[in-house]
Design an enzyme around this catalytic site. Sequence first.
Site, short mmCIF file in Angstrom:
data_model
loop_
_atom_site.label_atom_id
_atom_site.label_comp_id
_atom_site.label_asym_id
_atom_site.label_seq_id
_atom_site.Cartn_x
_atom_site.Cartn_y
_atom_site.Cartn_z
N GLU A 105 16.83 -19.80 15.47
CA GLU A 105 15.53 -20.46 15.70
C GLU A 105 14.75 -19.74 16.80
O GLU A 105 13.54 -19.58 16.71
CB GLU A 105 15.77 -21.93 16.07
CG GLU A 105 16.33 -22.72 14.89
CD GLU A 105 16.67 -24.15 15.26
OE1 GLU A 105 17.54 -24.33 16.14
OE2 GLU A 105 16.07 -25.07 14.70
N GLU A 125 23.93 -25.93 11.54
CA GLU A 125 23.92 -27.24 12.19
C GLU A 125 24.50 -28.33 11.31
O GLU A 125 25.17 -29.25 11.80
CB GLU A 125 22.49 -27.62 12.59
CG GLU A 125 21.96 -26.86 13.80
CD GLU A 125 21.32 -25.53 13.47
OE1 GLU A 125 21.53 -25.02 12.35
OE2 GLU A 125 20.61 -24.98 14.33
N1 3HC Z 1 28.22 -23.97 21.78
C1 3HC Z 1 29.25 -24.02 22.65
N2 3HC Z 1 30.38 -23.30 22.49
C2 3HC Z 1 30.46 -22.50 21.41
C3 3HC Z 1 29.43 -22.42 20.46
C4 3HC Z 1 28.26 -23.19 20.68
N3 3HC Z 1 27.22 -23.15 19.85
N4 3HC Z 1 29.81 -21.55 19.50
C5 3HC Z 1 31.03 -21.11 19.83
N5 3HC Z 1 31.43 -21.68 20.98
C6 3HC Z 1 32.67 -21.42 21.71
C7 3HC Z 1 33.90 -21.90 20.96
O1 3HC Z 1 34.15 -23.25 21.22
C8 3HC Z 1 34.94 -20.99 21.54
O2 3HC Z 1 35.29 -21.48 22.81
P1 3HC Z 1 36.76 -21.26 23.39
O3 3HC Z 1 36.97 -19.80 23.48
O4 3HC Z 1 36.71 -21.98 24.68
O5 3HC Z 1 37.66 -21.92 22.38
C9 3HC Z 1 34.22 -19.68 21.75
O6 3HC Z 1 32.84 -20.02 21.76
C10 3HC Z 1 34.46 -18.65 20.68
O7 3HC Z 1 34.25 -19.26 19.43
P2 3HC Z 1 35.11 -18.87 18.15
O8 3HC Z 1 36.55 -18.94 18.47
O9 3HC Z 1 34.60 -19.68 17.02
O10 3HC Z 1 34.70 -17.33 18.00
P3 3HC Z 1 34.37 -16.49 16.72
O11 3HC Z 1 34.05 -15.15 17.21
O12 3HC Z 1 35.46 -16.66 15.70
O13 3HC Z 1 33.05 -17.15 16.08
C11 3HC Z 1 30.83 -18.09 16.04
C12 3HC Z 1 31.83 -17.13 16.76
C13 3HC Z 1 30.55 -17.53 14.64
C14 3HC Z 1 29.57 -18.15 16.85
C15 3HC Z 1 31.48 -19.46 15.90
O14 3HC Z 1 31.94 -19.86 17.17
C16 3HC Z 1 30.57 -20.54 15.41
O15 3HC Z 1 30.41 -20.70 14.21
N6 3HC Z 1 30.00 -21.30 16.33
C17 3HC Z 1 29.17 -22.44 16.00
C18 3HC Z 1 27.79 -22.00 15.71
C19 3HC Z 1 26.92 -23.19 15.52
O16 3HC Z 1 27.28 -24.17 14.89
N7 3HC Z 1 25.70 -23.11 16.04
C20 3HC Z 1 24.78 -24.17 15.96
C21 3HC Z 1 24.83 -24.96 17.20
S1 3HC Z 1 23.84 -26.40 17.13
C22 3HC Z 1 22.27 -25.83 17.41
O17 3HC Z 1 22.05 -24.65 17.57
C23 3HC Z 1 21.24 -26.88 17.48
C24 3HC Z 1 19.87 -26.34 17.45
O18 3HC Z 1 19.41 -26.34 16.12
C25 3HC Z 1 18.95 -27.15 18.28
#
Ligand code: 3HC
Length: 694
Positions: A105, A125
Amino acid sequence: MAVDYTTHDGVAVVTLNNPPVNGLGLSTRAGIVAGIERAQSDPAIRAIVLTGAGKAFSGGADITEFNTPKATQEPTLATVIQVVESSAKPVIAAIHSVAMGGGLELALGAHYRIAAPGAQIALPEVKLGILPGAGGTQRLPRAIGLEAALNMIVSGTPVLSEKLTDSGLFDEIAQGDLAEAALTFARRVGAQTGPHPKVRDRKIEHPNAAGFIQFARNSVAAIAKNFPAPHKCIDAVEAGVQNGFDKGLAVERECFVALVQTPESRALRHAFFGERAASKIPDVPSDTPTRDIQRVAVIGAGTMGGGIAMNFVNAGIPVTLLETKQEALDRGIATIRKNYEATVRKGRLKPEALEQRMALLTPTLSYDDLKDADLIVEAVFEELGVKEQVFRRLDEVAKPGAILASNTSTLDVDRIAAFTKRPQDVVGMHFFSPANVMKLLEVVRGEHTAKDVLATVMKLAKKIRKTAVVSGVCDGFIGNRMIEQYIRQALFMLEEGALPAQVDRAIEKFGFAMGPFRMSDLAGNDIGWAIRKRRYQEQPDMHYSKVADRLCELGRFGQKTGGGWYDYKAGDRTAYPSKAVDEMIVGYCAETQAPRRKIGDEEIVERLVLSLVNEGAKILEEGIASKASDIDMVYLTGYGFPLYRGGPMLYADTVGLYNVERAIRRYAAQPNGDAWQIAPGLAKLAAEGRGFNG
Ligand code: 3HC
Ligand code: NAI
């Protein structure tokens, strides 16, 4: 500082630097605004590159901030994007690795986007039970078109940047160094006079937008029964299509605020963090060295051994499969081939890949062929004597440092380890049936299991795409120990007035994939019978309904015998309520003078779920599981507990432990109440007004 600011010959580079994934927490958001403002006020700067350090452009909003004051503190992400979009100097998002959620975004708020190939682009999301809340539902359809955007928003699935080359999202896919390409691009557009393009000003072109949106609604209704978010995604997109960008944005905001507070979103976020937390073991530091696993051996090519072998082969790891008889070996290999052939028929595996996988399998009858294996997983008959024979032999042939794992579901891993002179190398790897399909792997930590063995198995689990949860040694480990209490309650309820179909219907309506009686018929009622016979010897005080024994005495072992709690027709897995069984149950009650009463669905659900919660609390207290979310992960990935409820322990928190305790004490005072010995830890948390998850 979560954001770095550097200048490069007229271009300011604002770099998100908030490891691990540049989550857009408050300090990062503030840093971006500060960077953009600094660039505005510096006359030498003509353009601004926005990028991310480390392994992501940005993984999106910081999920840990949700429902905390920081989430709404200024600058919010919406404000940040507004600052970026209204910058008089062009902002170029330079995207690599990951641009997800709020990260994408943010990039959509920039005037230009340049991406490295291989970057994962997503609005995920919906997988957290929310919708893009910083303009994603409005800008993405304007950037890549209604259909492609709605697909991405409703599914949350990542798309590789190069697949979006012609989508209108990127101005350039950088073939060489991204930073260099971004600077060159920035200098070029920085030299142009503004205003610079904004995605919000683009039109959504579609020949039949209303028709497509209706089609999307119908598709979502079929797949997202218990999740509100996908429906809201469509509402927000539709609002933008019909009433323009600003109105759409307002609807998006309203939906986001509502969704983030739903129990479904809480459950999905709990599962997201629970999955990651499960791989962290309190006394095994994350930098613990691991052993190299190049070759695996599996002992026993039966139901479990075959599936276990497939997991490793699917990850490209060669497997030697050992049996005692050629016939059993041939049968095991043929079953594996048949499984792969079925996958090929479904179009999910290429025929040549089938042969490649089969080529990774080496069948053998000789223990000599195991001497190169780095990990040996035993999946032979569930008898201690047979396990002893196998582990003594493995101790002789396995190379030093090889990990020796048992797939036992009921035996004591410490006793198995004691059959070897290397108990530090022995661990339980409890797969679930079918082992090549089920996500859950319970990793059973024996008294002497070495830390590097645990670390290695947890790492390997990730490679074979399992959700691994560590369990201490106890009867049934986490999952089966809890399910025993659940089954006990289900059987008591038959004695007290319910019938199998009613119990199953009630708990399936609650969201379980399958009720206890359909599940038992699938697994085989003889398995539970064998466990109960053992209990009658080992724990004669443990009170059990005998109604299931009656069923087994009739030879009704389940689907495999054409009848169990239900009737089955040949070649049909449908469970048909059985008149004979219902009569048997009622007759049993008459004979034992157990009065029958009408049991409501609410009581059925409460007794079944709280039996899991109470045993889960004991498991926590005893340190068999190290955290409540581990128990939830076991139930979400191995036992069909409804994802939108987040697992038994989170569900208990949602109900409130005060209410949970009261219900348990109420059931303890009813017939068969001796099964309800309240877990002291649960009572303590309830008294303190706390939950299992804090
Ligand atoms: N917020 C906080 N922590 C996050 C995060 C996020 N968005 N995304 C990842 N993390 C943290 C994980 O909890 C993990 O923490 P840890 O090491 O303490 O366990 C660390 O980052 C690494 O994550 P992964 O083990 O999943 O690492 P990968 O390299 O395998 O994957 C990733 C990275 C593809 C970014 C995956 O973490 C992921 O899919 N994250 C979620 C992404 C997501 O859902 N984003 C949307 C958030 S909501 C949003 O943006 C709302 C907005 O529209 C207003
Ligand atoms: P199975 O009976 O289908 O397979 C066992 C296989 O081991 C047979 O092919 C047999 O020939 C072979 N075998 C027996 N003794 C052997 C020996 N000494 N050396 C080599 N091979 C030998 O049994 P299943 O269901 O695969 O169970 C295996 C193990 O997995 C058991 O410990 C069981 O408790 C456990 N388990 C089973 C689950 C299930 O749902 N079936 C789930 C999780 C664990």
